[in-house]
Motif scaffolding. Structure first.
Motif, short mmCIF file in Angstrom:
data_model
loop_
_atom_site.label_atom_id
_atom_site.label_comp_id
_atom_site.label_asym_id
_atom_site.label_seq_id
_atom_site.Cartn_x
_atom_site.Cartn_y
_atom_site.Cartn_z
N ILE A 190 0.99 -1.32 -0.06
CA ILE A 190 0.01 0.04 0.10
C ILE A 190 0.76 1.20 0.10
N LEU A 191 0.61 2.12 -1.19
CA LEU A 191 1.60 3.13 -1.17
C LEU A 191 0.74 4.48 -1.09
N PRO A 192 1.32 5.24 -0.12
CA PRO A 192 0.52 6.77 -0.19
C PRO A 192 0.98 7.48 -1.34
N LEU A 193 0.01 8.02 -2.24
CA LEU A 193 0.27 8.74 -3.28
C LEU A 193 0.29 10.31 -2.93
N SER A 194 1.11 11.01 -3.73
CA SER A 194 1.27 12.33 -3.59
C SER A 194 -0.08 12.94 -4.12
N ARG A 195 -0.25 14.31 -3.97
CA ARG A 195 -1.36 14.93 -4.50
C ARG A 195 -1.43 14.96 -5.94
N ALA A 196 -0.25 15.23 -6.54
CA ALA A 196 -0.27 15.46 -8.10
C ALA A 196 -0.41 13.94 -8.78
N ASP A 197 0.26 12.84 -7.95
CA ASP A 197 0.10 11.58 -8.80
C ASP A 197 -1.56 11.15 -8.55
N ALA A 198 -2.16 11.43 -7.20
CA ALA A 198 -3.36 11.15 -7.13
C ALA A 198 -4.38 11.65 -7.99
N GLU A 199 -4.19 13.04 -8.56
CA GLU A 199 -5.03 13.55 -9.41
C GLU A 199 -4.90 13.00 -10.93
N ILE A 200 -3.66 12.65 -11.03
CA ILE A 200 -3.49 12.01 -12.53
C ILE A 200 -4.04 10.59 -12.57
N LEU A 201 -4.03 10.02 -11.45
CA LEU A 201 -4.65 8.67 -11.48
C LEU A 201 -6.20 8.96 -11.80
N TYR A 202 -6.82 9.67 -10.98
CA TYR A 202 -8.24 9.71 -10.97
C TYR A 202 -8.59 10.31 -12.37
N ARG A 203 -7.96 11.31 -12.85
CA ARG A 203 -8.35 11.92 -14.09
C ARG A 203 -8.32 10.82 -15.18
N ARG A 204 -7.10 10.22 -15.29
CA ARG A 204 -6.93 9.34 -16.49
C ARG A 204 -7.76 8.15 -16.32
N ARG A 205 -8.31 7.32 -15.07
CA ARG A 205 -8.86 6.18 -14.90
C ARG A 205 -10.51 6.36 -14.66
#
Length: 406
Positions: A190-205
């Protein structure tokens, strides 16, 4: 400002003079079905806190003209969300989305309350109509509400008098926070994501998922978001070898899952009411036994009969044959985080068709297996007509539940 023949005034909430009256109405309305275990909200100080984090929000109250007694209230907010998807002109690529989100301006009604002594006077409908005026003035194309399907009065008000139609039936899943941490699978990282990485993942998927908010960045930036956590098979990545969401999505592992945690504990409190003395005694017994025999790892029931806080899990999703196992690990991780912060429960809300629903731990007695969302079309002309009338669309597999409105 609207007056009816009984001198009821509908006006904007004024914190300097209305807070106590709103609290009194909330208290008088907190009566649940006989014999049923119910969760009730107990607002903390600021009656408008449930919508204050939204891009645009309003709270109205109904007051008697002479005494200025608060007898009802309603909250509303407006945001831009995905209502569907359309095909992109780009060639299909199995590793990237070839669909584009279709956005609409959506309004949400919550917290409609009318004092028991002033019901059946049309106050609830007047509050809704006045709120809808504000929605239209601010460009909202649709309005929706969430209510319990068994709340006949609420369902009838919206569907029979206010022209809303039944739309979606998601499930609210609630799990107690136990006295000891839950085990998390050692086969999952389980990896905590940075805010920027979280936004990229949500917007892409997830950006073509129904109700996905265009301002997901504002939600992730909000101090109430405690983090976004990604789960994948152990050995795939470590914090040192994590390549970032861009590269992760280009070549993801066969299975993975993600969720974010919203701290409702700092916004409102809940309380279980309607429990019999027997149920209270049984709950107390589980805590006593757990304390006396910790090696048995009994699922002791926390003290839920006094005000307690919760964490809300949002943005829950994943891909692959083992995504359910990843979700279960994430829920265990979130449970332990809630325990550290003194919460009584963790909760989430998912679509009735969500394939990962079975992997989410929850207690049926605390959960709502079928919530009801009703929707209404406010505008005749739409910013993008490629989806048509959203109120007539078939449900998708998933929905994105905005934590600001839970």
């Amino acid at each position: 400002m609207i007056r009816n023949r009984d001198s009821i005034v509908i006006r904007e909430f004024d914190a300097s003079k209305d807070s106590k009256g709103v609290e009194d109405v909330e208290r008088r309305c907190a009566v649940g079905p006989s014999g049923k275990l119910c969760l009730f909200t107990d607002l903390l100080g600021d009656p408008i806190c449930r919508v204050r984090n939204s891009p645009a929000f309003l709270m109205l109250v109904a007051a008697t003209g002479e005494e200025n007694e608060i007898v009802g209230m309603i909250r509303g907010c407006i945001k831009t969300v995905t209502c569907g998807q359309k095909l992109s002109r780009a060639p299909p690529n199995p590793k990237t989305h070839h669909h584009l989100p279709v956005f609409t301006k959506l309004a949400y009604i919550l917290g409609l309350r009318v004092s028991p002594a002033h019901r059946r006077m049309g106050i609830g409908m007047k509050l809704v109509k006045k709120m809808e005026e504000w929605f239209r003035e601010n460009g909202a194309e649709y309005s929706y509400i969430a209510t319990e399907k068994d709340n006949v009065a609420s369902v009838n008000l919206f569907t029979e008098k206010c022209d809303y139609s039944k739309f979606r039936t998601p499930a609210i899943l609630v799990n107690p926070v136990f006295a000891r941490p839950l085990p998390v699978s050692q086969r999952v990282t389980i990896l905590p994501l940075s805010r920027a990485d979280a936004e990229i993942l949500y917007r892409r998927r997830f950006s073509t998922t129904e109700f996905f908010p265009r301002d997901i960045d504002a939600i992730l930036d909000n101090v109430l978001t405690l983090g976004t956590f990604l789960a994948f098979p152990r050995g795939t990545y470590t914090p040192q070898t994590w390549p970032g969401s861009d590269r992760f999505l280009l070549d993801p592992p066969e299975s993975w899952a993600v969720l974010s945690v919203w701290n409702c504990n700092d916004v409102f409190k809940l309380q279980v009411r309607g429990a019999s003395r027997l149920k209270r005694s049984l709950a107390r017994t589980t805590r006593v036994l757990d304390k006396a025999f910790p090696w048995l790892r009994l699922p002791s029931v926390p003290e839920l009969f006094r005000p307690f806080g919760l964490h809300f899990l949002y943005g829950l999703g994943g891909e692959g044959p083992e995504a359910g196992r990843m979700v279960k690990a994430l829920c265990g991780y979130a449970h332990n985080l809630a325990k550290e912060r003194g919460c009584g429960v963790v909760a989430t809300e998912v679509s009735a068709r969500e394939r990962l629903r079975g992997a989410i731990p929850h207690w049926k007695m605390l959960s709502c297996e079928e919530d009801l969302w009703c929707i209404k079309r406010l505008a005749e002309d739409f910013s993008d007509g490629s989806v048509g009338d959203w109120t007539k669309s078939a449900p998708g597999l998933s929905i994105f539940v905005d934590p600001r409105e839970f």
